[in-house]
Design an enzyme around this catalytic site. Structure first.
Site, PDB file in Angstrom:
ATOM      1  N   HIS A   1       0.355  -0.494 -10.373  1.00  0.00           N
ATOM      2  CA  HIS A   1      -0.686  -1.253  -9.385  1.00  0.00           C
ATOM      3  C   HIS A   1      -1.046  -2.527  -9.984  1.00  0.00           C
ATOM      4  O   HIS A   1      -2.175  -2.941 -10.405  1.00  0.00           O
ATOM      5  CB  HIS A   1      -2.047  -0.639  -8.902  1.00  0.00           C
ATOM      6  CG  HIS A   1      -2.414  -0.962  -7.690  1.00  0.00           C
ATOM      7  ND1 HIS A   1      -3.128  -0.282  -6.562  1.00  0.00           N
ATOM      8  CD2 HIS A   1      -2.482  -2.495  -7.059  1.00  0.00           C
ATOM      9  CE1 HIS A   1      -3.485  -0.993  -5.853  1.00  0.00           C
ATOM     10  NE2 HIS A   1      -3.045  -1.933  -5.791  1.00  0.00           N
TER      11      HIS A   1
ATOM     12  N   ARG B   1       0.927  -1.159  -0.008  1.00  0.00           N
ATOM     13  CA  ARG B   1      -0.033   0.078  -0.122  1.00  0.00           C
ATOM     14  C   ARG B   1       0.801   1.415   0.083  1.00  0.00           C
ATOM     15  O   ARG B   1       1.933   1.244   0.782  1.00  0.00           O
ATOM     16  CB  ARG B   1      -0.917   0.135   1.256  1.00  0.00           C
ATOM     17  CG  ARG B   1      -1.940  -0.935   1.131  1.00  0.00           C
ATOM     18  CD  ARG B   1      -3.148  -0.597   0.310  1.00  0.00           C
ATOM     19  NE  ARG B   1      -4.179  -1.462  -0.053  1.00  0.00           N
ATOM     20  CZ  ARG B   1      -4.349  -2.541  -0.816  1.00  0.00           C
ATOM     21  NH1 ARG B   1      -3.292  -2.672  -1.705  1.00  0.00           N
ATOM     22  NH2 ARG B   1      -5.283  -3.210  -0.689  1.00  0.00           N
TER      23      ARG B   1
END
Length: 310
Positions: A273, A225
């Site tokens: 991502h 994250r």
């Protein structure tokens, strides 16, 4: 007849309708899967944070909210969500993460960038990598994803230290926990992989202080994250040479703004991502199994602890 509401972005319906319907049938469930069930009709919600459901209060008959994502930080604090929330622990997602992490650890370990980018007629034979046994790797976060990545790297011969907030035992990994364990896990690490959940306790876990504990010239790999890293501290460590390279797949804001310093920094690799994505076929089986368990009166799989945040 069970009614399952699919709440994700519209284009996801085309990807998931058939795999979910098939998985429900194979689990022996009679399900009406729809994007349009009313709250009172809905028995289960298949959920993604980018879907339309934000207020869970009207779903008074809903037995569980089944996430299509591994991370639940955007929904876990929703005060209207009183139903059990299950995060996705999916073997397809896990294998994808193992492959991405292993690939980038090996890339940095072998020094591949110098040869891939250096196609300029210069024969760069002055440096050869050590064996994996001489390259300590630390993984921050040894849940399902971190444990699988750590075991894959250990199989290749890397000495792997895993750190978690609470005690864990993962075969072939040195497992540490707590604040003292974090200092020990980072001390001298040459490659650090971040696979922690995003919580108030893990935000900026890689700070100027913790980056300084790592071996000089270490590499950081973050498919976890974005907020796990203090961006300014990382940039300073890259500029000073304390950190040789950072490969980052996740960011505080996504897509990463075009003017963000990470894009132009010569010691940063940005990936969009993609480290581990949910695979509809395998995810659908996990969702169907949780619905089956709910109907059989069995405990749900991967229920989120609201206080811990994961």
């Amino acid at each position: 007849m069970l009614r399952v509401l699919f709440s994700a972005k519209p284009q996801a319906w085309d990807e998931y309708e058939a795999p979910l319907s098939d998985a429900f049938a194979k689990a022996g469930l009679t399900v009406e899967l729809s994007r349009n069930h009313t709250p009172a009709q809905t028995d289960y919600i298949v959920f993604a944070p980018n879907g339309p459901v934000r207020d869970f209060a009207p779903y008074v008959n809903t037995k569980a909210v089944l996430s299509l994502w591994a991370g639940v930080e955007t929904v876990v604090d929703n005060p209207t969500l009183t139903q059990p929330l299950c995060r996705l622990v999916d073997p397809g997602l896990t294998r994808g993460m193992v492959e991405w992490v292993t690939g980038h650890v090996l890339r940095h370990h072998l020094g591949m960038d110098a040869h891939i980018r250096g196609q300029d007629g210069i024969w760069r034979d002055g440096v050869s990598p050590p064996l994996a046994a001489e390259r300590p790797v630390t993984i921050l976060g040894i849940g399902a994803l971190g444990a699988a990545c750590g075991q894959a790297l250990a199989y290749l011969g890397f000495p792997v230290t895993g750190w978690s907030r609470s005690p864990k035992d993962v075969p072939h990994l040195q497992c540490l926990h707590g604040e003292d364990g974090l200092q020990e896990a980072l001390a001298g690490a040459q490659i650090v992989v971040l696979l922690l959940p995003q919580t108030a306790q893990t935000q900026n876990i890689l700070s100027g202080h913790s980056l300084a504990l790592m071996a000089k010239g270490a590499c950081v790999i973050n498919p976890g994250r974005g907020p796990l890293i203090d961006d300014e501290a990382l940039l300073a460590a890259l500029d000073s040479g304390q950190i040789a390279h950072a490969t980052l797949d996740v960011f505080r804001r996504e897509p990463l703004p075009a003017d963000h310093p990470f894009w132009a920094h010569p010691r940063v690799t940005v990936t969009p991502h993609i480290a581990a994505t949910t695979r509809p076929d395998t995810a659908a089986k996990i969702i169907a199994e949780n619905v089956r368990r709910g109907e059989a009166g069995l405990p749900f799989l991967n229920v989120v602890d609201r206080q811990l945040g994961y």
